[in-house]
Enzyme design. Structure first.
Site, PDB file in Angstrom:
ATOM      1  N   ARG A  19       0.821  -1.221   0.000  1.00 12.81           N
ATOM      2  CA  ARG A  19       0.000   0.000   0.000  1.00 12.81           C
ATOM      3  C   ARG A  19       0.855   1.272   0.000  1.00 12.81           C
ATOM      4  NH1 ARG A  19      -4.062  -0.982   4.812  1.00 12.81           N
ATOM      5  NH2 ARG A  19      -2.135  -1.831   5.682  1.00 12.81           N
ATOM      6  N   ASN A  37      -6.267  -2.836   1.829  1.00 19.45           N
ATOM      7  CA  ASN A  37      -6.290  -4.300   1.838  1.00 19.45           C
ATOM      8  C   ASN A  37      -7.734  -4.765   1.997  1.00 19.45           C
ATOM      9  OD1 ASN A  37      -3.521  -4.537   1.701  1.00 19.45           O
ATOM     10  ND2 ASN A  37      -3.245  -4.747   3.916  1.00 19.45           N
TER      11      ASN A  37
END
Length: 753
Positions: A19, A37
């Site tokens: 990320r 996520n």
């Protein structure tokens, strides 16, 4: 014109800095949107110029974070959305888990520098991690991989750590395992009575190093479980550790302080160096040829010309290494045969008679793991995985499954593992051990339940071995009954064969495949003990074809522990006087009578190895599993195929282990060197495989079973195979019984009639 796209990425993409990487990349291409996520991987919503979005997407897929592994990815145009910059959103779980899990990663180079730099705020902090390194599977409680889903969540980040975590320019941006000395995990030193030893934090590792030099044994709680450590150059303390751990001969692993130190003492090739310094950081078994160090070799690795070595893979081990000028023994923290210990109280209770001191911390280890072990063959540099655990578990990447059933496979008995297919992915547990041991069995059953809890769904089908007395089989029957689901049994060696077929995706192979499955033991379809098997695979069916001729299976499981019994079973009448010397008069009488009335037979090549080792007076009683076979290969220094001879006259159909033993005895009596006899024996085995393939026109040979941990045999096969035949060895799995759980699932999905 700006457009909005949805991007889905699956694979090993959580807990790997994905990320923050996406965030940085989006800023590079002037894109807005979000990344988070979810239960299937990473989901990205991105808005910007179409050309920029696709450049971003291409770079993301081609150059992902270093420890990530992308399995699938897709991009789709969606309704236009407006975003305020680009943000990392907290993970939201909208359904059941359907993604790869994340294994533990060894400490990275930058973190290693930081904890060794007096000017850095993380100097001396042993739990230093970043997005690219640190424990993952070991501390996972549930997924998606967020801090509050791990055991490290107990330690709340301080202001400095939180600033790093929220700063897009910081290398710990969104690092879920981020801690420091202010807010993180403390280490404590205790003596064997449980009394705390007061040592300043700044000198703790210097103290431990000095204790090791003084000859003490220390139980160190690492990030994946306890290690028992001592000075590897001190013969007396290594012997003490052997005695206390009840481990008379099995070799110990050695932790070197640095790669430079290791290379000063051992010859390491490029592949071994790459493995030793990889993110998995396994133990490597390396030849002692040209060894220049001071390790007490005959105590560390009795009778062997090889050594299992590793480098520091956690901050704890690295900080200790910084204070060491010697290699140390670093073996699993357990009593021999039991699983690795991870809980503080249990360690003090069970290891108080073994360790003099205990280095402990409060981080809970959810999934204890042994160190993984690999070996590269001497001549062909073929990598063979001996133990698949820390750094590898619990993922298996080369299988995308949509079976329609949620399947759990419970594997074998001696080197147990559990495979689970609850979604599109396949998960294989770390090595668990021998289920004869109660604590291992408890760890095994706990792991099965943890898998079920983690994925929040019970299996619809349980697979297990055909052996009625395997603990895994009995547990499988019980679990299926308890859950009210179907169960299915699969023959041991067919699971082995299916395992290597599955690794190489050979189920749709247009040509027949010869399966060679050689190991120590497995319950056969005819009720006898198999272990020297050839199989034919074609048209989605496995058929057993000529195997090693049966010989007597004596004294049940005792036969696997006493190579002299295998020799007794295979020795002809002319060898009886020689063999009888290995038994007392009372034993000889009992075993002669047992052999006379014996009905259980075996085709085991593993037991043939035992018989050869006993005949050559290398090993009559195993003190650890596979000792005879290891000592046998250990005596091979070098070989020339042109100087080899076969101990079989006819190797097209009938393979007679008794003929092999008889001819080895003749060579021994004639004065042939032990090394050359062993070389001839291995050559005979390799030649038998080639002959079987040629006589039946196979162009593909798939090999599995513990015998193929013999890297000399592997090298010979690679050298003997003609160009028109292709060999298939295991790649991501061990050839031993650890692959059975995977093979059971492969067999059920592809071969069940």
């Amino acid at each position: 014109m700006r457009k909005t796209y949805k991007i889905l990425i699956s694979g090993q993409v959580q807990g790997v800095g994905f990320r923050p990487f996406v965030h940085s990349l989006a800023q590079e291409f002037l894109l807005t949107g979000t990344v988070s996520n979810n239960e299937e991987g990473v989901i990205i919503f991105v808005s910007g110029l179409e050309e920029s979005v696709f450049k971003f997407y291409k770079k993301l897929i081609q150059f992902p974070p270093p420890v990530s592994r992308i399995k699938d990815h897709e991009i789709s145009l969606i309704e236009d959305m407006v975003y305020d910059g680009f943000k990392i959103n907290p993970s939201k779980k909208g359904g059941q888990l359907n993604l790869s899990l994340t294994p533990d990663f060894a400490i990275c180079d930058i973190c290693t520098i930081e904890i060794s730099d007096p000017e850095n705020r993380r100097y001396g902090y042993p739990f230093t991690t970043c997005v690219n390194c640190g424990p993952r599977w070991a501390i996972t409680n549930t997924f998606p991989f967020e801090r509050n889903h791990t055991s490290i969540d107990e330690f709340e980040m301080c202001e400095a750590c939180l600033n790093e975590y929220t700063d897009p320019e910081d290398r710990r941006f969104h690092s879920q395992t981020n801690t420091c000395a202010t807010c993180g995990i403390d280490l404590f030193l205790y003596d064997q009575s449980g009394e705390k030893v007061v040592v300043p934090k700044a000198t703790l590792f210097k103290k431990i190093a000095s204790l090791l030099l003084e000859g003490y044994i220390i139980a160190i709680k690492n990030t994946s479980g306890y290690l028992l450590c001592c000075n590897a150059e001190n013969e007396e303390v290594v012997q003490q550790l052997r005695d206390k751990k009840n481990r008379p001969n099995k070799p110990f692993a050695i932790l070197y302080p640095s790669l430079g130190h290791l290379k000063d003492e051992l010859q390491v090739n490029a592949l071994q160096e790459k493995s030793l310094t990889s993110a998995e950081r396994p133990i490597n078994i390396i030849s002692l040829k040209g060894y220049k160090g001071k390790i007490a070799l005959q105590k560390v690795a009795p009778g062997l010309n090889q050594l299992g070595v590793m480098l520091p893979y956690s901050g704890i081990l690295q900080l200790l290494a910084n204070e060491l000028a010697i290699p140390i023994v670093a073996t699993s923290g357990n009593i021999h045969g039991s699983p690795i210990i991870s809980e503080n109280g249990e360690a003090l209770e069970k290891l108080k008679e073994v360790a003099d001191y205990f280095l402990q911390h409060r981080l809970k280890i959810s999934h204890p793991q042994d160190d993984s072990v690999v070996k590269f063959s001497t001549r062909q540099n073929k990598e063979v995985l001996f133990r698949r655990s820390r750094g590898y578990a619990p993922n298996y990447f080369n299988a995308t499954l949509n079976s329609g059933e949620k399947i759990m496979a419970l594997g074998a008995h001696l080197k147990s593992s559990i495979a689970y297919n609850p979604n599109e992915f396949l998960y294989i547990s770390q090595y668990l051990g021998n289920l004869d041991n109660f604590d291992v069995y408890h760890r095994f059953t706990t792991t099965a339940i943890k898998f079920i809890d983690l994925f929040e769904q019970k299996p619809e089908l349980i697979l297990y071995d055909k052996h009625p007395l395997y603990q895994s089989t009995q547990y499988g029957m019980e679990l299926a009954k308890q859950l009210g689901v179907k169960s299915y049994q699969i023959q041991h060696h067919k699971a082995h064969f299916a395992s290597v077929l599955g690794e190489h995706e050979l189920f749709d192979c247009a040509n027949p495949v010869l399966g060679v499955v050689w190991d120590g033991t497995g319950y056969g379809d005819d009720g006898h003990i198999w272990g020297g098997e050839f199989f034919d695979f074609r048209s989605k069916k496995i058929e057993r074809i000529p195997h090693f001729e049966y010989f007597d299976w004596l004294a049940g499981d005792k036969m696997a522990k006493e190579p002299r019994l295998s020799l007794l079973s295979l020795a002809g009448p002319q060898m009886q006087s020689t063999v009888s010397e290995k038994f007392s008069k009372e034993e000889w009488t009992i075993y002669q009578a047992l052999q006379k009335h014996n009905k259980l037979k075996t085709s085991s090549v593993g037991r043939l190895f035992d018989a050869v080792a006993s005949l050559l007076n290398i090993c009559d009683i195993n003190t650890y599993e596979g000792e005879a076979a290891i000592l046998l290969e250990n005596l091979v220094i070098n070989y020339s195929l042109k100087d080899c001879k076969s101990y079989l006259n006819d190797i097209e159909d009938v393979i007679s282990p008794k003929e092999i033993i008889h001819k080895i005895s003749l060579d021994k009596e004639s004065g042939e060197s032990i090394e050359q006899i062993i070389i001839n024996f291995l050559y005979t085995l390799a030649l038998s495989i080639m002959a079987m393939a040629k006589s039946r026109n196979y162009r593909h040979i798939a090999l599995s079973g513990g015998v193929f941990q013999n890297t000399t045999l592997v090298d010979m096969l690679i050298e003997l195979v003609p160009k028109e035949i292709k060999l298939y060895f295991h790649k991501e799995l061990s050839p031993n019984d650890e692959n059975i759980s995977f093979g059971q699932i492969m067999y059920y999905l592809h071969l069940k009639n």
